[in-house]
Write a protein that holds these residues in place. Structure first.
Motif, short mmCIF file in Angstrom:
data_model
loop_
_atom_site.label_atom_id
_atom_site.label_comp_id
_atom_site.label_asym_id
_atom_site.label_seq_id
_atom_site.Cartn_x
_atom_site.Cartn_y
_atom_site.Cartn_z
N LEU A 55 -27.78 -29.14 -2.90
CA LEU A 55 -28.82 -29.69 -4.07
C LEU A 55 -29.04 -28.56 -5.19
CD1 LEU A 55 -29.51 -31.26 -1.39
CD2 LEU A 55 -31.88 -31.04 -2.08
N TYR A 56 -28.47 -29.08 -6.33
CA TYR A 56 -28.32 -28.23 -7.45
C TYR A 56 -29.62 -28.37 -8.12
CZ TYR A 56 -23.59 -26.93 -5.89
OH TYR A 56 -22.53 -26.38 -5.41
N TYR A 57 -30.25 -27.11 -8.47
CA TYR A 57 -31.87 -27.30 -9.03
C TYR A 57 -32.05 -26.36 -9.84
CZ TYR A 57 -33.40 -23.38 -6.22
OH TYR A 57 -33.31 -21.80 -5.96
N ARG A 58 -33.23 -26.57 -10.69
CA ARG A 58 -33.87 -25.59 -11.49
C ARG A 58 -35.26 -25.56 -10.93
NH1 ARG A 58 -30.02 -27.51 -15.49
NH2 ARG A 58 -28.69 -25.62 -16.20
N ALA A 59 -35.75 -24.45 -11.04
CA ALA A 59 -37.34 -24.14 -10.60
C ALA A 59 -38.18 -25.02 -11.67
CB ALA A 59 -37.39 -22.67 -10.54
N PRO A 91 -37.09 -22.32 -1.75
CA PRO A 91 -36.03 -21.46 -2.06
C PRO A 91 -36.26 -20.11 -1.81
CG PRO A 91 -36.83 -22.86 -3.96
CD PRO A 91 -37.90 -23.08 -3.02
N GLY A 92 -34.98 -19.55 -1.01
CA GLY A 92 -35.00 -18.33 -0.52
C GLY A 92 -35.28 -18.15 1.06
N GLY A 93 -35.66 -19.39 1.65
CA GLY A 93 -36.17 -19.47 2.90
C GLY A 93 -34.99 -19.13 4.07
N TRP A 94 -33.85 -19.34 3.64
CA TRP A 94 -32.84 -18.80 4.47
C TRP A 94 -31.95 -17.53 4.02
CZ3 TRP A 94 -30.01 -24.56 4.66
CH2 TRP A 94 -30.84 -25.13 5.57
N GLY A 95 -32.50 -16.83 3.22
CA GLY A 95 -32.02 -15.74 2.47
C GLY A 95 -31.70 -15.65 1.40
N PRO A 96 -30.94 -14.80 0.68
CA PRO A 96 -30.67 -14.46 -0.66
C PRO A 96 -29.52 -15.17 -1.12
CG PRO A 96 -29.82 -12.55 0.33
CD PRO A 96 -30.50 -13.36 1.62
#
Length: 270
Positions: A41-45, A69-74
């Motif tokens: 899923l390519y996204y922009r905040a 975003p960031g929930g699984w790591g960097p």
């Protein structure tokens, strides 16, 4: 595939999602019957994760944990695991602006290696570019993914040179340090050094062949299948890890084998 396309279309309608790309073995045609479907899923905040949760629950009929975003790591920076009629479908976030930035860095020979759970060698930043280059775009209303994908089909020569140069100094440096551990019978440290050495050689071979490496899984076999690889590269690399003993003599013997393998790789590189 029709169902995946329908899911991708709905995902692309969620706030923040620019496009959806099928990745992994399913995109490359190397999958097994039980392989997951990886949807990037390519996204922009800002990414509308609340809407993603609603869609995930609708598709699966159950509550699904959807991360921020960031929930699984960097690097593997979030998403969700869905089960639909026995199929495993993974949603994996990719910050599109970060992908663009990494692509620009690749073109001038820059890369970084990040720490990430599940990636013992580390995540090489250009894997983000390789994922899109080798993936299958399923939904792309603005055509931004397709345009970037077309650019990435040409492997950057500065990146190729940088990865090979990095391996040429890092491999002997790592093996030299491993000798100190081997002298103490430290199989743990020696094994870690051997793993890193093989990873560096794998990246150098793929760079020489202008092929993207996405992660560690299957990377040794992939390197061994390259036309430029030394004979029996994958078998020799795997043999380095077979029941490492804890005597200095046995550990040094494995390091000798690793040095010989590296020498054969250098002979294949331009």
């Amino acid at each position: 595939m029709d169902r995946l396309m329908a899911i991708a279309s709905r995902l692309a309608g969620i706030g923040g999602v620019v496009g959806v790309c099928l990745g992994g073995s399913r995109a490359r045609g190397t999958h097994r019957p039980d392989s997951d479907y990886d949807l990037g899923l390519y996204y922009r905040a800002p990414l509308d994760t609340a809407a993603l949760r609603v869609l995930a629950a609708e598709l699966t009929g159950a509550r699904v944990e959807v991360t921020e975003p960031g929930g699984w790591g960097p690097w593997v920076n979030g998403g969700a695991w869905l089960t639909m009629d026995g199929l495993q479908i993974d949603w994996i976030y990719r910050d599109l602006d970060r992908v663009h930035r990494i692509w620009r860095e690749c073109q001038i020979g820059q890369f970084e290696v990040g720490v990430q759970a599940g990636h013992p060698l580390g995540v090489y930043s250009h894997a983000y570019v390789g994922e899109l280059s080798l993936g299958r775009v399923l939904a792309d209303p603005t055509r931004e993914l397709v345009a970037l994908q077309q650019e990435t089909r040409c492997y950057p020569q500065p990146l190729r040179a940088a990865l090979i140069a990095n391996a040429r100094w890092a491999v002997p440096f790592t093996l030299s340090g491993a000798r100190k551990g081997a002298a103490r019978g430290d199989a743990f440290y020696t094994a870690g050094c051997l793993f890193r050495v093989v990873g560096l050689l794998v990246h150098a071979l793929h760079a020489e062949a202008e092929c993207w490496v996405l992660n560690e899984k299957g990377a040794v076999q992939s390197a061994g299948a390259l036309p430029i690889a030394p004979a029996d590269f994958d078998a020799r690399a795997h043999a380095l890890f077979g029941a490492l003993a804890t005597t200095p003599a046995s550990l040094n013997a494995r390091l000798d084998d690793a040095e010989a393998l590296a020498t054969d790789v250098w002979d294949k590189l331009s």
